[in-house]
Design an enzyme around this catalytic site. Structure first.
Site, PDB file in Angstrom:
ATOM      1  N   SER A 249       0.830  -1.218   0.000  1.00  0.00           N
ATOM      2  CA  SER A 249       0.000   0.000   0.000  1.00  0.00           C
ATOM      3  C   SER A 249       0.862   1.266   0.000  1.00  0.00           C
ATOM      4  O   SER A 249       0.572   2.225  -0.734  1.00  0.00           O
ATOM      5  CB  SER A 249      -0.964   0.007   1.185  1.00  0.00           C
ATOM      6  OG  SER A 249      -0.304  -0.307   2.387  1.00  0.00           O
ATOM      7  N   HIS A 279      -1.966  -8.974   1.767  1.00  0.00           N
ATOM      8  CA  HIS A 279      -1.628  -7.723   2.470  1.00  0.00           C
ATOM      9  C   HIS A 279      -2.778  -7.426   3.441  1.00  0.00           C
ATOM     10  O   HIS A 279      -3.077  -8.227   4.318  1.00  0.00           O
ATOM     11  CB  HIS A 279      -1.382  -6.637   1.415  1.00  0.00           C
ATOM     12  CG  HIS A 279      -0.838  -5.344   1.934  1.00  0.00           C
ATOM     13  ND1 HIS A 279      -0.173  -5.218   3.128  1.00  0.00           N
ATOM     14  CD2 HIS A 279      -0.849  -4.076   1.394  1.00  0.00           C
ATOM     15  CE1 HIS A 279       0.186  -3.956   3.312  1.00  0.00           C
ATOM     16  NE2 HIS A 279      -0.216  -3.244   2.278  1.00  0.00           N
ATOM     17  N   HIS A 325       5.635 -12.995   7.445  1.00  0.00           N
ATOM     18  CA  HIS A 325       5.872 -11.611   7.036  1.00  0.00           C
ATOM     19  C   HIS A 325       7.044 -11.551   6.071  1.00  0.00           C
ATOM     20  O   HIS A 325       7.982 -12.351   6.186  1.00  0.00           O
ATOM     21  CB  HIS A 325       6.163 -10.705   8.245  1.00  0.00           C
ATOM     22  CG  HIS A 325       5.931  -9.259   7.946  1.00  0.00           C
ATOM     23  ND1 HIS A 325       6.918  -8.457   7.437  1.00  0.00           N
ATOM     24  CD2 HIS A 325       4.815  -8.490   8.037  1.00  0.00           C
ATOM     25  CE1 HIS A 325       6.415  -7.238   7.247  1.00  0.00           C
ATOM     26  NE2 HIS A 325       5.146  -7.239   7.600  1.00  0.00           N
ATOM     27  N   ARG A 334       3.274  -5.302  16.788  1.00  0.00           N
ATOM     28  CA  ARG A 334       1.893  -4.820  16.666  1.00  0.00           C
ATOM     29  C   ARG A 334       0.910  -5.895  17.119  1.00  0.00           C
ATOM     30  O   ARG A 334      -0.167  -5.600  17.619  1.00  0.00           O
ATOM     31  CB  ARG A 334       1.609  -4.411  15.206  1.00  0.00           C
ATOM     32  CG  ARG A 334       2.534  -3.318  14.692  1.00  0.00           C
ATOM     33  CD  ARG A 334       2.345  -3.063  13.204  1.00  0.00           C
ATOM     34  NE  ARG A 334       2.635  -4.221  12.398  1.00  0.00           N
ATOM     35  CZ  ARG A 334       2.460  -4.298  11.078  1.00  0.00           C
ATOM     36  NH1 ARG A 334       1.969  -3.251  10.422  1.00  0.00           N
ATOM     37  NH2 ARG A 334       2.743  -5.395  10.408  1.00  0.00           N
ATOM     38  N   ASP A 380      -2.185  -8.702  11.648  1.00  0.00           N
ATOM     39  CA  ASP A 380      -3.570  -9.074  11.335  1.00  0.00           C
ATOM     40  C   ASP A 380      -4.120 -10.212  12.188  1.00  0.00           C
ATOM     41  O   ASP A 380      -5.327 -10.449  12.210  1.00  0.00           O
ATOM     42  CB  ASP A 380      -3.680  -9.460   9.859  1.00  0.00           C
ATOM     43  CG  ASP A 380      -3.339  -8.297   8.951  1.00  0.00           C
ATOM     44  OD1 ASP A 380      -3.743  -7.172   9.281  1.00  0.00           O
ATOM     45  OD2 ASP A 380      -2.668  -8.506   7.924  1.00  0.00           O
TER      46      ASP A 380
END
Ligand code: CMX
Length: 442
Positions: A249, A279, A325, A334, A380
């Site tokens: 992105s 993604h 990843h 995160r 995610d």
């Protein structure tokens, strides 16, 4: 020179940027003049074929990703941001993060407050024609497609596009880029909220408050009034905002912007990349996966049950969403932040417990495959369980939340790319024949 675009409410951030520009431009010019022909690293044939992994080919000011330490925003880790950036409770307000990414400096409470007011004020003015376009979209259309269309429709408002048309000097384009960025960051929550209430509710938007931060107002518009949810959204918007320049992105936005397309055109393109399952779309897939696992093996499965479920999934040719990843080689910080949030606010939540149980087993199973570069969870893997706890169960909307957040990081980068007058991006490519010739000769 301060342009006529300078508006009082965000004068501090704007002025600071004006101060920082000459020295930052000078630093870059010195590097370029004195060291432009130095070699930073080799490029292997594998990297050309393998998605350019690890090739350093982008200048990104706002954040840097370390494979073992995770993301740093202007040098600050996530826990450091949580401690140092202005917040309402514990999690930084998104406006403070934008200030940090733009200036490289932690804003004072007053500075963050100025920006917060400016953003809330801009959010009040949402173009009517865009509202009509979004309201006319089929409810069946995926929320990410709606978001991309909405951002593209906002392009009619672009100050940047006007500046290009009137022949503004390249060195001054950052000013209209900042103006568009602030408008985009202010308006994208309303756009997302419209998509949410149209698709899943009665189409009525909640009211926003002038003195509230972006997170609270976003949640209010979607009809969420629980302060803990606003706090979760602060966490969400902070941790997803930026992940250096190479992710799809950010890279897409930067690439399109390098053609001097305005921030709306550029970010709409970036959102289309975010909508890919490898993604941003992975966040919706993660919740689907957790729910499927719960359905198949129950609320509190044993590690053996989980292992079998994972192996069956892999055998069917699916990936384990939320794991792996392209850069990270450890558990994503995160993910850790979200796990801490779950432990603090919802220690007994069934789905959050399932996420934690999966974390105990999945890395081992993925390691055993022998080909996965990073068997640990990414950002995610957790978010869906947290959102579901507060009643946001519509998982095909989750990537839109990511899109609201990512606007903050890519817009900050966009401003700097124009401030540094970075050129159009045009890397070279090779054909298979070129590669064959190269390997024959070496
Ligand atoms: N489950 C199963 N297999 C996986 C896997 C996973 N979670 N992660 C990687 N692999 C596989 C790859 O599919 C690849 O297999 P093939 O060689 O058969 O094609 C192999 O392991 C090597 O891939 P890699 O070098 O480890 O990973 P990449 O850098 O190519 O891709 C990523 C990274 C994120 C796309 C990948 O790990 C993946 O598909 N993960 C699941 C989807 C996901 O969570 N995406 C979100 C990432 C975060 C984000 O950008 O938002």
């Amino acid at each position: 020179m301060l342009s006529s675009l300078l508006r009082t409410p965000f004068a501090t951030m704007h002025k600071r940027l004006v101060d920082l520009l000459p020295e930052t431009r000078d630093r870059l010019a010195k590097i370029r003049r004195g060291h432009g022909n130095k070699v930073l690293g080799p490029i292997t044939v594998e990297q050309i074929i393998g998605g350019m992994r690890g090739i350093k080919g982008l200048l990104t000011q706002t954040s840097r990703l370390d494979a073992f330490k995770g993301i740093k925003f202007r040098g600050l880790s996530l826990p450091e941001c949580q401690i140092r950036l202005p917040s309402v409770r514990r999690e930084p307000i998104p406006e403070a993060m934008f200030y940090l990414l733009i200036t490289g400096e932690v804003p004072s409470n007053d500075e963050a407050e100025d920006l917060k007011k400016d953003i809330a004020e801009r959010a009040q003015t949402f173009p009517n024609y865009v509202e009509k376009i979004v309201n006319s979209l089929s409810k069946d259309l995926h929320p990410m497609s709606q978001l991309s269309i909405g951002v593209l429709a906002l392009q009619n408002e672009s100050e940047f596009a006007q500046a290009i048309r009137r022949g503004e000097k390249r060195g001054n384009l950052w000013q209209s880029a900042l103006e568009d960025s602030l408008n985009l960051i202010s308006r994208i929550p309303k756009l997302a909220a419209m998509i949410y209430v149209n698709k899943y509710r009665d189409g009525k938007l909640g009211e926003i408050r002038e003195n509230a931060d972006l997170s609270e107002n976003f949640c209010r518009m979607m009809g969420y009034h629980d302060e803990k949810f606003w706090e979760l959204m602060r966490l969400y918007l902070t941790i997803h905002c930026d992940h250096e320049g190479g992710n799809v992105s950010a890279h897409t936005t930067h690439l399109v912007g390098s053609a001097l397309s305005d921030p709306y055109l550029s970010y709409s393109a970036g959102l289309n990349g975010l909508a890919g399952p490898l993604h941003g779309l992975a966040n919706q897939e993660c919740l689907r996966f957790i729910l499927g696992m719960k359905e198949a093996i129950g609320e509190s499965p044993s590690e053996i049950d989980i292992e079998k479920y994972l192996k069956d999934t892999l055998a069917k040719g699916f990936v384990i969403p939320g794991y792996g990843h392209a850069v990270l080689r450890v558990t994503d910080p995160r993910f850790v932040c979200q796990m801490e949030f779950a432990q603090r606010y919802m220690p007994n939540d069934v789905l959050c417990k399932l996420v934690a149980s999966l974390y105990k087993v999945a890395p081992r199973v993925l390691k055993d495959l022998g080909k996965v570069s990073n068997p640990y969870p990414n950002v995610d893997a957790h978010s869906g369980a947290l959102l579901t706890h507060f009643g946001m169960t519509e998982y095909d909307f989750y990537t839109v939340l990511f899109g609201v957040s990512r606007a903050i990081g890519v817009c900050a980068s966009f401003v700097w790319s124009r401030a540094l007058a970075l050129p159009i991006i045009r890397p070279a490519s090779v054909t298979m024949e070129n590669l064959e010739e190269f390997v024959r000769k070496t």
